[in-house]
Design a protein around this motif. Structure first.
Motif, PDB file in Angstrom:
ATOM      1  N   GLU A   1     -16.177  19.169   1.788  1.00 52.38           N
ATOM      2  CA  GLU A   1     -14.896  19.873   1.919  1.00 52.38           C
ATOM      3  C   GLU A   1     -13.754  18.954   1.495  1.00 52.38           C
ATOM      4  O   GLU A   1     -12.842  19.373   0.784  1.00 52.38           O
ATOM      5  CB  GLU A   1     -14.670  20.315   3.368  1.00 52.38           C
ATOM      6  CG  GLU A   1     -15.538  21.469   3.819  1.00 52.38           C
ATOM      7  CD  GLU A   1     -15.356  21.782   5.286  1.00 52.38           C
ATOM      8  OE1 GLU A   1     -15.399  22.967   5.621  1.00 52.38           O
ATOM      9  OE2 GLU A   1     -15.177  20.854   6.093  1.00 52.38           O
ATOM     10  N   ALA A   2     -13.817  17.716   1.935  1.00 56.51           N
ATOM     11  CA  ALA A   2     -12.784  16.749   1.586  1.00 56.51           C
ATOM     12  C   ALA A   2     -12.755  16.499   0.082  1.00 56.51           C
ATOM     13  O   ALA A   2     -11.684  16.470  -0.528  1.00 56.51           O
ATOM     14  CB  ALA A   2     -13.004  15.437   2.338  1.00 56.51           C
ATOM     15  N   ALA A   3     -13.923  16.341  -0.521  1.00 60.57           N
ATOM     16  CA  ALA A   3     -13.990  16.086  -1.962  1.00 60.57           C
ATOM     17  C   ALA A   3     -13.454  17.269  -2.755  1.00 60.57           C
ATOM     18  O   ALA A   3     -12.694  17.087  -3.715  1.00 60.57           O
ATOM     19  CB  ALA A   3     -15.430  15.773  -2.377  1.00 60.57           C
ATOM     20  N   ALA A   4     -13.829  18.483  -2.367  1.00 65.99           N
ATOM     21  CA  ALA A   4     -13.355  19.673  -3.073  1.00 65.99           C
ATOM     22  C   ALA A   4     -11.835  19.797  -2.968  1.00 65.99           C
ATOM     23  O   ALA A   4     -11.153  20.072  -3.963  1.00 65.99           O
ATOM     24  CB  ALA A   4     -14.030  20.920  -2.514  1.00 65.99           C
ATOM     25  N   ALA A   5     -11.308  19.581  -1.773  1.00 68.16           N
ATOM     26  CA  ALA A   5      -9.859  19.661  -1.588  1.00 68.16           C
ATOM     27  C   ALA A   5      -9.147  18.561  -2.362  1.00 68.16           C
ATOM     28  O   ALA A   5      -8.105  18.794  -2.986  1.00 68.16           O
ATOM     29  CB  ALA A   5      -9.516  19.574  -0.098  1.00 68.16           C
TER      30      ALA A   5
ATOM     31  N   PRO B   1     -12.827   6.537   3.182  1.00 69.50           N
ATOM     32  CA  PRO B   1     -12.741   6.377   1.725  1.00 69.50           C
ATOM     33  C   PRO B   1     -14.116   6.332   1.052  1.00 69.50           C
ATOM     34  O   PRO B   1     -14.296   6.868  -0.043  1.00 69.50           O
ATOM     35  CB  PRO B   1     -12.008   5.041   1.554  1.00 69.50           C
ATOM     36  CG  PRO B   1     -11.219   4.874   2.807  1.00 69.50           C
ATOM     37  CD  PRO B   1     -12.047   5.506   3.888  1.00 69.50           C
ATOM     38  N   GLU B   2     -15.084   5.736   1.724  1.00 73.52           N
ATOM     39  CA  GLU B   2     -16.440   5.668   1.159  1.00 73.52           C
ATOM     40  C   GLU B   2     -17.057   7.056   1.056  1.00 73.52           C
ATOM     41  O   GLU B   2     -17.688   7.404   0.050  1.00 73.52           O
ATOM     42  CB  GLU B   2     -17.334   4.756   2.001  1.00 73.52           C
ATOM     43  CG  GLU B   2     -16.919   3.309   2.022  1.00 73.52           C
ATOM     44  CD  GLU B   2     -15.796   3.018   3.026  1.00 73.52           C
ATOM     45  OE1 GLU B   2     -15.468   3.884   3.875  1.00 73.52           O
ATOM     46  OE2 GLU B   2     -15.238   1.910   2.944  1.00 73.52           O
ATOM     47  N   ALA B   3     -16.890   7.862   2.112  1.00 76.49           N
ATOM     48  CA  ALA B   3     -17.435   9.219   2.106  1.00 76.49           C
ATOM     49  C   ALA B   3     -16.741  10.071   1.051  1.00 76.49           C
ATOM     50  O   ALA B   3     -17.385  10.849   0.343  1.00 76.49           O
ATOM     51  CB  ALA B   3     -17.291   9.853   3.489  1.00 76.49           C
TER      52      ALA B   3
ATOM     53  N   VAL C   1     -16.724  12.916  -4.113  1.00 75.38           N
ATOM     54  CA  VAL C   1     -16.133  13.122  -5.438  1.00 75.38           C
ATOM     55  C   VAL C   1     -17.178  12.857  -6.518  1.00 75.38           C
ATOM     56  O   VAL C   1     -17.280  13.612  -7.496  1.00 75.38           O
ATOM     57  CB  VAL C   1     -14.880  12.242  -5.627  1.00 75.38           C
ATOM     58  CG1 VAL C   1     -14.416  12.233  -7.077  1.00 75.38           C
ATOM     59  CG2 VAL C   1     -13.757  12.714  -4.713  1.00 75.38           C
ATOM     60  N   SER C   2     -17.974  11.822  -6.346  1.00 79.86           N
ATOM     61  CA  SER C   2     -19.032  11.514  -7.304  1.00 79.86           C
ATOM     62  C   SER C   2     -20.053  12.654  -7.377  1.00 79.86           C
ATOM     63  O   SER C   2     -20.476  13.068  -8.464  1.00 79.86           O
ATOM     64  CB  SER C   2     -19.723  10.207  -6.912  1.00 79.86           C
ATOM     65  OG  SER C   2     -20.781   9.932  -7.777  1.00 79.86           O
ATOM     66  N   GLU C   3     -20.453  13.164  -6.225  1.00 77.26           N
ATOM     67  CA  GLU C   3     -21.410  14.271  -6.183  1.00 77.26           C
ATOM     68  C   GLU C   3     -20.822  15.521  -6.838  1.00 77.26           C
ATOM     69  O   GLU C   3     -21.506  16.223  -7.576  1.00 77.26           O
ATOM     70  CB  GLU C   3     -21.817  14.558  -4.734  1.00 77.26           C
ATOM     71  CG  GLU C   3     -22.880  15.593  -4.588  1.00 77.26           C
ATOM     72  CD  GLU C   3     -24.230  15.207  -5.162  1.00 77.26           C
ATOM     73  OE1 GLU C   3     -25.024  16.126  -5.460  1.00 77.26           O
ATOM     74  OE2 GLU C   3     -24.505  14.002  -5.322  1.00 77.26           O
ATOM     75  N   LEU C   4     -19.551  15.787  -6.581  1.00 73.35           N
ATOM     76  CA  LEU C   4     -18.884  16.928  -7.198  1.00 73.35           C
ATOM     77  C   LEU C   4     -18.839  16.768  -8.715  1.00 73.35           C
ATOM     78  O   LEU C   4     -19.100  17.725  -9.454  1.00 73.35           O
ATOM     79  CB  LEU C   4     -17.471  17.079  -6.635  1.00 73.35           C
ATOM     80  CG  LEU C   4     -16.608  18.204  -7.206  1.00 73.35           C
ATOM     81  CD1 LEU C   4     -17.270  19.561  -7.020  1.00 73.35           C
ATOM     82  CD2 LEU C   4     -15.239  18.181  -6.555  1.00 73.35           C
ATOM     83  N   ALA C   5     -18.541  15.569  -9.191  1.00 70.61           N
ATOM     84  CA  ALA C   5     -18.503  15.312 -10.634  1.00 70.61           C
ATOM     85  C   ALA C   5     -19.874  15.553 -11.262  1.00 70.61           C
ATOM     86  O   ALA C   5     -19.975  16.193 -12.314  1.00 70.61           O
ATOM     87  CB  ALA C   5     -18.038  13.887 -10.910  1.00 70.61           C
ATOM     88  N   CYS C   6     -20.922  15.061 -10.612  1.00 67.40           N
ATOM     89  CA  CYS C   6     -22.281  15.264 -11.134  1.00 67.40           C
ATOM     90  C   CYS C   6     -22.613  16.743 -11.222  1.00 67.40           C
ATOM     91  O   CYS C   6     -23.131  17.221 -12.246  1.00 67.40           O
ATOM     92  CB  CYS C   6     -23.310  14.558 -10.258  1.00 67.40           C
ATOM     93  SG  CYS C   6     -23.270  12.772 -10.380  1.00 67.40           S
ATOM     94  N   ARG C   7     -22.330  17.466 -10.159  1.00 62.87           N
ATOM     95  CA  ARG C   7     -22.644  18.897 -10.138  1.00 62.87           C
ATOM     96  C   ARG C   7     -21.830  19.660 -11.177  1.00 62.87           C
ATOM     97  O   ARG C   7     -22.329  20.586 -11.814  1.00 62.87           O
ATOM     98  CB  ARG C   7     -22.399  19.477  -8.746  1.00 62.87           C
ATOM     99  CG  ARG C   7     -23.388  18.957  -7.728  1.00 62.87           C
ATOM    100  CD  ARG C   7     -23.117  19.527  -6.360  1.00 62.87           C
ATOM    101  NE  ARG C   7     -23.958  18.909  -5.346  1.00 62.87           N
ATOM    102  CZ  ARG C   7     -24.136  19.403  -4.143  1.00 62.87           C
ATOM    103  NH1 ARG C   7     -23.519  20.510  -3.780  1.00 62.87           N
ATOM    104  NH2 ARG C   7     -24.921  18.795  -3.275  1.00 62.87           N
ATOM    105  N   ALA C   8     -20.573  19.279 -11.356  1.00 67.04           N
ATOM    106  CA  ALA C   8     -19.720  19.952 -12.337  1.00 67.04           C
ATOM    107  C   ALA C   8     -20.218  19.702 -13.755  1.00 67.04           C
ATOM    108  O   ALA C   8     -20.270  20.626 -14.579  1.00 67.04           O
ATOM    109  CB  ALA C   8     -18.272  19.480 -12.189  1.00 67.04           C
TER     110      ALA C   8
END
Length: 98
Positions: free
Chosen positions: A33-37, A59-61, A66-73
């Motif tokens: 949720e934090a990464a998407a926002a 910050p680590e989480a 964000v990295s996981e979101l980038a990979c999925r995108a």
């Protein structure tokens, strides 16, 4: 009669929504949720939302999310474009084809 039923149903839905919002506030936000926002706020250049989302998790989480979101995108775009993930990633970053 229908108006009263509609008002009752709307009240029930609003109560459920506020309970869900309260539950989420109580348990906190997860890293996805934090990464998407965070990423969507960055795309919209909304500094207030960026700061808020950055405070939801460590910050680590956030970095992991964000990295996981980038990979999925990149994977989703690669499938949509019928290209390799590397080609899509390089194109998104404005890099020449490898």
């Amino acid at each position: 009669m229908w108006g009263r039923m509609r008002k009752s149903f709307a009240g029930l839905v609003n109560t459920a929504r506020s309970e869900n919002d309260h539950d989420r506030d109580r348990r906190g936000h997860n890293l996805f949720e934090a990464a998407a926002a965070y990423v969507s706020a960055c795309a919209e250049d909304d500094q207030d939302q960026i700061d808020e989302a950055a405070g939801w998790v460590s910050p680590e989480a956030l970095s992991f999310g964000v990295s996981e979101l980038a990979c999925r995108a990149v994977i989703a775009l690669a499938r949509e474009r019928d290209e390799s993930p590397q080609t899509v990633a390089r194109a998104l970053l404005g890099l020449p084809a490898a």
